[in-house]
Design a protein around this motif. Structure first.
Motif, PDB file in Angstrom:
ATOM      1  N   ARG A 142     -62.003 -13.292   4.872  1.00  0.00           N
ATOM      2  CA  ARG A 142     -61.980 -12.106   5.730  1.00  0.00           C
ATOM      3  C   ARG A 142     -61.034 -12.309   6.915  1.00  0.00           C
ATOM      4  NH1 ARG A 142     -67.091 -10.922   5.070  1.00  0.00           N
ATOM      5  NH2 ARG A 142     -66.578  -9.284   3.604  1.00  0.00           N
ATOM      6  N   THR A 143     -61.013 -13.524   7.456  1.00  0.00           N
ATOM      7  CA  THR A 143     -60.121 -13.810   8.584  1.00  0.00           C
ATOM      8  C   THR A 143     -58.664 -13.638   8.172  1.00  0.00           C
ATOM      9  OG1 THR A 143     -61.697 -15.331   9.580  1.00  0.00           O
ATOM     10  CG2 THR A 143     -59.408 -15.589  10.233  1.00  0.00           C
ATOM     11  N   ALA A 145     -57.520 -11.854   5.607  1.00  0.00           N
ATOM     12  CA  ALA A 145     -57.245 -10.467   5.205  1.00  0.00           C
ATOM     13  C   ALA A 145     -57.195  -9.520   6.403  1.00  0.00           C
ATOM     14  CB  ALA A 145     -58.293  -9.985   4.210  1.00  0.00           C
ATOM     15  N   ASN A 146     -58.062  -9.755   7.402  1.00  0.00           N
ATOM     16  CA  ASN A 146     -58.101  -8.825   8.528  1.00  0.00           C
ATOM     17  C   ASN A 146     -57.333  -9.342   9.734  1.00  0.00           C
ATOM     18  OD1 ASN A 146     -59.779  -7.262   6.965  1.00  0.00           O
ATOM     19  ND2 ASN A 146     -61.655  -8.017   7.908  1.00  0.00           N
ATOM     20  N   SER A 147     -57.754 -10.484  10.239  1.00  0.00           N
ATOM     21  CA  SER A 147     -57.219 -10.921  11.527  1.00  0.00           C
ATOM     22  C   SER A 147     -55.810 -11.447  11.424  1.00  0.00           C
ATOM     23  CB  SER A 147     -58.130 -11.973  12.137  1.00  0.00           C
ATOM     24  OG  SER A 147     -59.414 -11.425  12.335  1.00  0.00           O
ATOM     25  N   LEU A 148     -55.442 -12.012  10.278  1.00  0.00           N
ATOM     26  CA  LEU A 148     -54.080 -12.518  10.147  1.00  0.00           C
ATOM     27  C   LEU A 148     -53.182 -11.547   9.381  1.00  0.00           C
ATOM     28  CD1 LEU A 148     -54.833 -16.317   9.588  1.00  0.00           C
ATOM     29  CD2 LEU A 148     -54.181 -15.188  11.694  1.00  0.00           C
ATOM     30  N   ALA A 149     -53.660 -10.293   9.252  1.00  0.00           N
ATOM     31  CA  ALA A 149     -52.862  -9.286   8.544  1.00  0.00           C
ATOM     32  C   ALA A 149     -51.534  -9.053   9.254  1.00  0.00           C
ATOM     33  CB  ALA A 149     -53.634  -7.976   8.434  1.00  0.00           C
ATOM     34  N   ALA A 150     -51.519  -9.260  10.569  1.00  0.00           N
ATOM     35  CA  ALA A 150     -50.303  -9.021  11.337  1.00  0.00           C
ATOM     36  C   ALA A 150     -49.423 -10.258  11.391  1.00  0.00           C
ATOM     37  CB  ALA A 150     -50.670  -8.608  12.758  1.00  0.00           C
ATOM     38  N   ASP A 151     -49.809 -11.277  10.670  1.00  0.00           N
ATOM     39  CA  ASP A 151     -49.122 -12.555  10.822  1.00  0.00           C
ATOM     40  C   ASP A 151     -48.414 -12.944   9.523  1.00  0.00           C
ATOM     41  OD1 ASP A 151     -48.308 -14.878  12.010  1.00  0.00           O
ATOM     42  OD2 ASP A 151     -50.314 -15.526  12.578  1.00  0.00           O
ATOM     43  N   ASN A 152     -47.582 -13.937   9.631  1.00  0.00           N
ATOM     44  CA  ASN A 152     -46.838 -14.424   8.490  1.00  0.00           C
ATOM     45  C   ASN A 152     -47.239 -15.883   8.283  1.00  0.00           C
ATOM     46  OD1 ASN A 152     -44.945 -14.701   6.495  1.00  0.00           O
ATOM     47  ND2 ASN A 152     -43.226 -14.930   7.917  1.00  0.00           N
ATOM     48  N   ILE A 153     -48.046 -16.136   7.263  1.00  0.00           N
ATOM     49  CA  ILE A 153     -48.590 -17.481   7.062  1.00  0.00           C
ATOM     50  C   ILE A 153     -47.563 -18.361   6.358  1.00  0.00           C
ATOM     51  CG2 ILE A 153     -50.414 -18.804   5.903  1.00  0.00           C
ATOM     52  CD1 ILE A 153     -52.265 -16.410   6.343  1.00  0.00           C
ATOM     53  N   ALA A 215     -53.438 -15.671   1.353  1.00  0.00           N
ATOM     54  CA  ALA A 215     -52.426 -16.036   2.345  1.00  0.00           C
ATOM     55  C   ALA A 215     -51.049 -15.496   1.996  1.00  0.00           C
ATOM     56  CB  ALA A 215     -52.360 -17.552   2.497  1.00  0.00           C
ATOM     57  N   SER A 291     -46.482 -17.853  11.700  1.00  0.00           N
ATOM     58  CA  SER A 291     -45.433 -17.671  12.699  1.00  0.00           C
ATOM     59  C   SER A 291     -45.951 -17.005  13.967  1.00  0.00           C
ATOM     60  CB  SER A 291     -44.270 -16.874  12.108  1.00  0.00           C
ATOM     61  OG  SER A 291     -44.713 -15.601  11.712  1.00  0.00           O
ATOM     62  N   GLY A 292     -46.985 -16.172  13.873  1.00  0.00           N
ATOM     63  CA  GLY A 292     -47.510 -15.494  15.058  1.00  0.00           C
ATOM     64  C   GLY A 292     -48.492 -16.338  15.835  1.00  0.00           C
ATOM     65  N   VAL A 293     -49.610 -16.655  15.218  1.00  0.00           N
ATOM     66  CA  VAL A 293     -50.676 -17.393  15.910  1.00  0.00           C
ATOM     67  C   VAL A 293     -50.281 -18.847  16.142  1.00  0.00           C
ATOM     68  CG1 VAL A 293     -53.038 -18.275  15.663  1.00  0.00           C
ATOM     69  CG2 VAL A 293     -52.551 -15.879  15.155  1.00  0.00           C
TER      70      VAL A 293
END
Lengths: 429, 429
Positions: A142-143, A145-153, A215, A291-293
């Motif tokens: 869930r983390t 899919a939701n919280s890292l949706a704005a991020d590029n893993i 991811a 890249s974001g977090v």
């Protein structure tokens, strides 16, 4: 009176019986959050007599016939906790075709037939959630899919098998042998009598298939995960790693290199300063580089009845909210990307080699020549432990490609009188 | 062409400019997940000339007048990144009244006026999300609200201020003094020129107010958090802690004891084997104890432009999905509970006392008498460092109540020739 939401439960074992327990214990909070009362109305069991007391306690109707649950129009959600591929796959397929939403903790099934089931759920406008399938109590899917949706893993790596982490912790801190540690894990109920899936890394590989899907949006097959386990790992290597500043951990890793991914499971040397190095015993942790977090890590129990049941109930709550809001039928993970696997030439890492050599002059020179030919240089080199005829050389390389690692491995293996004891990937902080 | 979702941005500083950057970099993934194209159309700035290049780069219209954004019917969501209470509160209030959804990273505002703003958002059927307000890049609020919804949290404790954790790490590992560490944090841009909010624990207290709301559904006021900072912490105590097997960390903790909560912020001694002890430099971590999952921990960057902007964009994605599904207007955290604060008599812990005493016989006896009177016993006791006239005694108690701790503190402070140097709570593994 709140609206009742009826659930059918497949399997009433350790985790299964945890689900009605959690629903009852946190009833007030759950009904406040969902606006509904979630009730287990029926459970599929193998032997009704054996589960009678449990069923009476929670007012659950028992059945040995799956049709009783799948064809019950009042049941909106089915929770599958039988495990393994069949008959779970057949049951879930029929249930989805009958318009039931699904919650499952079945990593074997999701790793091998996930995309098929996700497509079927989509077709039938049903929810399909499986948070508990990876890292038990850690809400990692869930983390992502939701919280890292704005991020590029860029990288997901983790300790995703509690049994082997328990064994390795015991080997490191209590100097137990592999066999002693395995026996203890079995006595404590962490490892099954046939520990193959755990110690050979297969269970971890299942989880890495699912994590890679979340991811990177890519669907990989189990045979595309380069999988090694910890079977037969020697205490020598564990102690040598500690001397050099590392912990030996069974790591699953999935890495994105310019749009292609490399997924592997194997024992790795983890620098003691890396946040994942201090994860002990049956605990799991998933470490993400994005890249974001930047760096983040999610730590918790990897298995166990209560953590897994809690995770299952969090999926039930999600579906309950979706039903209430009329928003069911969306994918757990909406991120999809073409699947591309990285070539050995583009995957890089530091590697540890442990080699038994004759106790004579010139052995390090011979090893150095092999390395130099493959353009590999050393970060650390130690010669130790001689019994007068055989000595051991331990080398950690600088960053090299997996292709180079394989070249060197082949060369060492074909060198007269050299015996390659072990190779591990090395993770720095 | 995907539907466009227009955003108004208040503040285009470090974090503010990170938001259009992240939206642009991950545009493909975000539009796949939301089905929309999220666009920053206008930004409120203090000086248009100063931000002109940035605005041109991202095609953002600048304004110095809030009305231009609040009254723009095309703008559906407003992202507030000005910080502090005013004018942010006035702007958000007006925006909510105009039916705009809100994303903010403003911990000061949420901690002090959160329930008022949440009620206003409810009344206007608007979304109000603020994931970035606590622990920057760690998705801790969403995790508590969604994934732990099925769980019963007993304790939330964390390193929620990156500046002070950076300072403490430097004091421990580099033996820097408090003043040196502070100066370095300021030079690196972690600490502001007036570091009061960080070093006095106020920033951490804001975050504990918000975390307590999510974990326990209770609304507490800032003055109900027992807050101490690290100002003037001596290297002596840090070194003594290390000798005894602890790290000194600025910890925020919120604990539920039979339905009442105790919230505090202060320097604490954390056992080195506790997962939170190894969190270094500017990193944050939140550790949760709950009846279902057991122990879990969430680790990541506590601040920084990119992590914070990523968190803001994850909130934007959530609202975008809600708009698409027609499900806006639900609370970020739906769990509500009557607020009850625990009495000192029911809060328990181990405590560390550091006392300067005359270097004469009988001092330990005197201290023991004080402790015994309050029914307090020692776990560890060390006398050390004498300059011939003054010596230092360090004591760690067994579990006692906060009431007992205060009794003993008062007694020591009023004892002739005793000087209480420091008291810390002690967290064991």
């Amino acid at each position: 009176m709140k609206e009742k939401l009826k659930i059918g439960l497949l399997g009433l074992g350790t985790v299964g019986s945890g689900v009605p327990t959690i629903l009852q214990e946190h009833q007030e909070k759950i009904s406040q959050v969902t606006g509904m009362e979630i009730i287990i109305s029926k459970a599929l069991v193998r032997d009704e007599a054996e589960k009678r007391r449990l069923a009476e306690k929670f007012d659950i109707q028992l059945t040995t016939n799956i049709e009783d649950i799948i064809n019950d129009d009042e049941i909106k959600i089915i929770v599958e906790l039988i495990g393994k591929v069949e008959p779970a796959k057949t049951f879930i397929t029929k249930a989805l075709e009958n318009g039931k939403h699904i919650v499952t903790a079945n990593k074997d099934l999701l790793a091998q037939h996930g995309s098929e089931l996700v497509a079927l759920a989509q077709k039938n406008h049903c929810d399909l959630y499986y948070e508990a399938s990876v890292a038990g109590g850690i809400p990692i899917l869930r983390t992502i899919a939701n919280s890292l949706a704005a991020d590029n893993i860029q990288k997901v790596l983790g300790i995703v098998n509690g049994t082997t982490n328990y064994m390795l912790t015991q080997m490191v801190s209590e100097k137990k042998s592999y066999d002693q540690a395995l026996k203890e894990a079995q006595d404590l109920g962490f490892a099954e009598s046939d520990p193959t899936n755990d110690v050979d890394g297969i269970d971890a590989a299942y989880k890495m298939v699912i994590l890679s899907q979340f991811a990177f949006g890519m669907n990989i097959r189990l045979d595309q995960v380069d999988t090694r386990g910890i079977r037969g790992l020697s205490l020598d290597d564990v102690e040598m790693a500690a001397q050099l500043g590392y912990e030996v951990k069974l790591i699953g890793s999935s890495e994105n290199q310019n749009g292609s991914i490399a997924v592997e499971v194997g024992p790795m040397l983890v620098a003691k300063s890396h946040p994942i190095a201090s994860v002990r015993n049956e605990f799991n942790a998933v470490f993400i580089e994005s890249s974001g977090v930047g760096e983040s890590m999610y730590y918790g129990p990897g298995a166990g009845a209560k953590p897994t049941a809690t995770s299952v109930v969090s999926d039930l709550i999600t579906i309950a909210k979706n039903i209430r809001l009329g928003t069911t039928g969306h994918m757990f993970n909406a991120y999809q990307h073409d699947t591309k696997l990285a070539e050995d030439e583009t995957i890089s890492g530091k590697y540890y080699f442990s080699i038994e050599v004759p106790d004579r002059h010139g052995q390090i020179l011979k090893l150095t020549q092999i390395m130099t030919e493959a353009d590999v240089s050393f970060d650390q080199l130690v010669q130790q432990k001689s019994d007068g005829t055989r000595a051991r050389i331990v080398a950690i390389t600088h960053m090299i490609t997996k292709h180079q690692m394989k070249q060197v491995t082949k060369k060492i293996e074909s060198t007269d009188e050299f015996e390659l004891l072990n190779t591990f990937k090395v993770l720095e902080d």
